[in-house]
Design a protein around this motif. Structure first.
Motif, PDB file in Angstrom:
ATOM      1  N   GLU A  80       0.848  -1.196   0.000  1.00  0.00           N
ATOM      2  CA  GLU A  80       0.000   0.000   0.000  1.00  0.00           C
ATOM      3  C   GLU A  80       0.883   1.246   0.000  1.00  0.00           C
ATOM      4  OE1 GLU A  80      -4.213  -0.552   2.224  1.00  0.00           O
ATOM      5  OE2 GLU A  80      -2.455  -0.893   3.481  1.00  0.00           O
ATOM      6  N   GLY A  81       0.460   2.244  -0.740  1.00  0.00           N
ATOM      7  CA  GLY A  81       1.244   3.462  -0.829  1.00  0.00           C
ATOM      8  C   GLY A  81       2.268   3.435  -1.945  1.00  0.00           C
ATOM      9  N   GLY A  82       2.401   2.281  -2.609  1.00  0.00           N
ATOM     10  CA  GLY A  82       3.293   2.183  -3.753  1.00  0.00           C
ATOM     11  C   GLY A  82       2.679   2.817  -4.991  1.00  0.00           C
ATOM     12  N   ARG A  83       3.416   2.734  -6.083  1.00  0.00           N
ATOM     13  CA  ARG A  83       2.987   3.409  -7.303  1.00  0.00           C
ATOM     14  C   ARG A  83       1.970   2.617  -8.118  1.00  0.00           C
ATOM     15  NH1 ARG A  83       8.871   3.863  -9.566  1.00  0.00           N
ATOM     16  NH2 ARG A  83       8.887   1.896  -8.402  1.00  0.00           N
ATOM     17  N   GLU A  84       2.002   1.297  -8.015  1.00  0.00           N
ATOM     18  CA  GLU A  84       1.264   0.501  -9.000  1.00  0.00           C
ATOM     19  C   GLU A  84       0.527  -0.705  -8.443  1.00  0.00           C
ATOM     20  OE1 GLU A  84       0.162  -0.542 -13.051  1.00  0.00           O
ATOM     21  OE2 GLU A  84       0.935   1.281 -12.104  1.00  0.00           O
ATOM     22  N   PHE A  85       1.212  -1.557  -7.721  1.00  0.00           N
ATOM     23  CA  PHE A  85       0.723  -2.906  -7.457  1.00  0.00           C
ATOM     24  C   PHE A  85      -0.637  -2.934  -6.755  1.00  0.00           C
ATOM     25  CE2 PHE A  85       0.595  -6.816  -4.878  1.00  0.00           C
ATOM     26  CZ  PHE A  85       0.648  -7.763  -5.894  1.00  0.00           C
ATOM     27  N   THR A  86      -0.723  -2.357  -5.575  1.00  0.00           N
ATOM     28  CA  THR A  86      -1.982  -2.413  -4.816  1.00  0.00           C
ATOM     29  C   THR A  86      -3.103  -1.733  -5.573  1.00  0.00           C
ATOM     30  OG1 THR A  86      -0.852  -2.547  -2.671  1.00  0.00           O
ATOM     31  CG2 THR A  86      -3.120  -1.735  -2.671  1.00  0.00           C
ATOM     32  N   ARG A  87      -2.820  -0.574  -6.131  1.00  0.00           N
ATOM     33  CA  ARG A  87      -3.865   0.159  -6.847  1.00  0.00           C
ATOM     34  C   ARG A  87      -4.407  -0.628  -8.028  1.00  0.00           C
ATOM     35  NH1 ARG A  87      -1.203   3.054  -9.877  1.00  0.00           N
ATOM     36  NH2 ARG A  87      -1.987   2.056 -11.780  1.00  0.00           N
ATOM     37  N   LEU A 140      -1.403  -3.249 -16.291  1.00  0.00           N
ATOM     38  CA  LEU A 140      -0.475  -3.343 -15.164  1.00  0.00           C
ATOM     39  C   LEU A 140       0.924  -3.002 -15.649  1.00  0.00           C
ATOM     40  CD1 LEU A 140       0.082  -4.338 -12.170  1.00  0.00           C
ATOM     41  CD2 LEU A 140       0.634  -6.559 -13.216  1.00  0.00           C
ATOM     42  N   ASP A 141       1.569  -2.058 -14.979  1.00  0.00           N
ATOM     43  CA  ASP A 141       2.972  -1.753 -15.243  1.00  0.00           C
ATOM     44  C   ASP A 141       3.785  -2.744 -14.422  1.00  0.00           C
ATOM     45  OD1 ASP A 141       5.603  -0.762 -15.155  1.00  0.00           O
ATOM     46  OD2 ASP A 141       4.917   1.300 -15.449  1.00  0.00           O
ATOM     47  N   VAL A 142       4.286  -3.780 -15.060  1.00  0.00           N
ATOM     48  CA  VAL A 142       4.942  -4.876 -14.350  1.00  0.00           C
ATOM     49  C   VAL A 142       6.198  -4.410 -13.631  1.00  0.00           C
ATOM     50  CG1 VAL A 142       6.040  -7.130 -14.606  1.00  0.00           C
ATOM     51  CG2 VAL A 142       3.969  -6.595 -15.906  1.00  0.00           C
ATOM     52  N   ASP A 143       6.985  -3.560 -14.274  1.00  0.00           N
ATOM     53  CA  ASP A 143       8.220  -3.082 -13.646  1.00  0.00           C
ATOM     54  C   ASP A 143       7.911  -2.262 -12.395  1.00  0.00           C
ATOM     55  OD1 ASP A 143       9.831  -4.306 -15.514  1.00  0.00           O
ATOM     56  OD2 ASP A 143       9.889  -2.552 -16.830  1.00  0.00           O
ATOM     57  N   ALA A 144       6.868  -1.434 -12.463  1.00  0.00           N
ATOM     58  CA  ALA A 144       6.489  -0.632 -11.292  1.00  0.00           C
ATOM     59  C   ALA A 144       5.933  -1.519 -10.187  1.00  0.00           C
ATOM     60  CB  ALA A 144       5.464   0.428 -11.688  1.00  0.00           C
ATOM     61  N   ALA A 145       5.163  -2.535 -10.559  1.00  0.00           N
ATOM     62  CA  ALA A 145       4.632  -3.469  -9.570  1.00  0.00           C
ATOM     63  C   ALA A 145       5.765  -4.237  -8.896  1.00  0.00           C
ATOM     64  CB  ALA A 145       3.662  -4.438 -10.237  1.00  0.00           C
ATOM     65  N   ARG A 146       6.745  -4.631  -9.676  1.00  0.00           N
ATOM     66  CA  ARG A 146       7.914  -5.327  -9.117  1.00  0.00           C
ATOM     67  C   ARG A 146       8.640  -4.424  -8.125  1.00  0.00           C
ATOM     68  NH1 ARG A 146       9.960  -6.646 -13.492  1.00  0.00           N
ATOM     69  NH2 ARG A 146       9.398  -8.865 -13.467  1.00  0.00           N
TER      70      ARG A 146
END
Length: 236
Positions: free
Chosen positions: A153-160, A169-175
């Motif tokens: 939570e609070g990250g750029r991509e994954f949780t949202r 999904l931006d895989v690199d941002a989720a990673r």
């Protein structure tokens, strides 16, 4: 040779209860069939969206999960799992309802992982939603009290993207979200000896988390591979 029937489907011992979602499921994700080196059988639980299960506490969904699990067993599976760690809430009810082994959540590994570690070391949990992972979720999974929890939570991509059920999904941002959250958890808890990924969508990043933290990483993939090995032991 004579064989006995009674099932509609053969060769898929593990049945997976899937959330009703549309976000991309990349290789490694539990819902991507190429993740598994053995056949699995999927059943989508309609109306069980990621937000409703993770942020809404799966309220009102027990009956539809039980019905879907019973359908999987009727189809021929020998064990049931789910594709959301938050469904630990339904562990007892599903197991009682279907009459086959049920492994609802990767969080069920935490107590076992602790027993693998040297004295003074313990497992930590990485979750997609730390704000809604409640003591009840942990209790139902048998997680010891006081287990450290980190979150994306609070990250750029994954949780949202996952909980928002987005089409891209931006895989690199989720990673990066996963790696940064894991590092923060380890820095805050230097006694950690392993990590357990709550979220089944985190599996594609397990190797990155391992490389970044130096710790063993347990996930729904490690759990289901173990589960499968018991349902279908190798023949020697």
């Amino acid at each position: 040779m004579r064989v006995t029937g009674g099932k509609s489907i053969y060769g898929a011992a593990v049945g997976i209860l899937m959330l009703d979602a549309r976000f991309p499921r990349i290789p490694g994700d539990m819902g991507n069939a190429t993740t598994w080196p053995f056949p699995v059988h999927y059943k989508i639980v309609r109306s069980a969206t990621p937000d409703r299960v993770v942020r809404g506490g799966a309220e009102g969904l027990l009956d539809v999960f039980v019905a879907a699990a019973r359908e999987l067993v009727a189809d021929g599976v020998d064990g049931i799992t789910t594709n959301c760690g938050f469904l630990s809430l339904f562990q007892e009810e599903l197991a009682d309802a279907v009459g086959v082994p049920v492994a609802t959540s990767s969080l069920m590994q935490v107590a076992q992982v602790n027993r693998l570690l040297p004295k003074g070391r313990r497992a930590g949990i990485l979750t997609i939603s730390g704000s809604t992972l409640t003591p009840l979720h942990l209790e139902k999974a048998g997680v010891p009290e006081g287990t450290p929890v980190g979150t994306t939570e609070g990250g750029r991509e994954f949780t949202r993207a996952i909980l928002g059920n987005e089409l891209e999904l931006d895989v690199d941002a989720a990673r990066q979200d996963n790696v940064e959250a894991a590092r923060a958890l380890v820095v805050a808890n230097p006694d950690l000896g392993a990590l357990v990924l709550e979220c089944t969508n985190m599996v594609p990043y397990a190797a990155d988390i391992r490389a970044a933290t130096g710790l063993p990483v347990f996930s729904i993939e490690t759990f289901v591979r173990w589960f499968q090995a018991a349902l279908v032991p190798r023949t020697y």
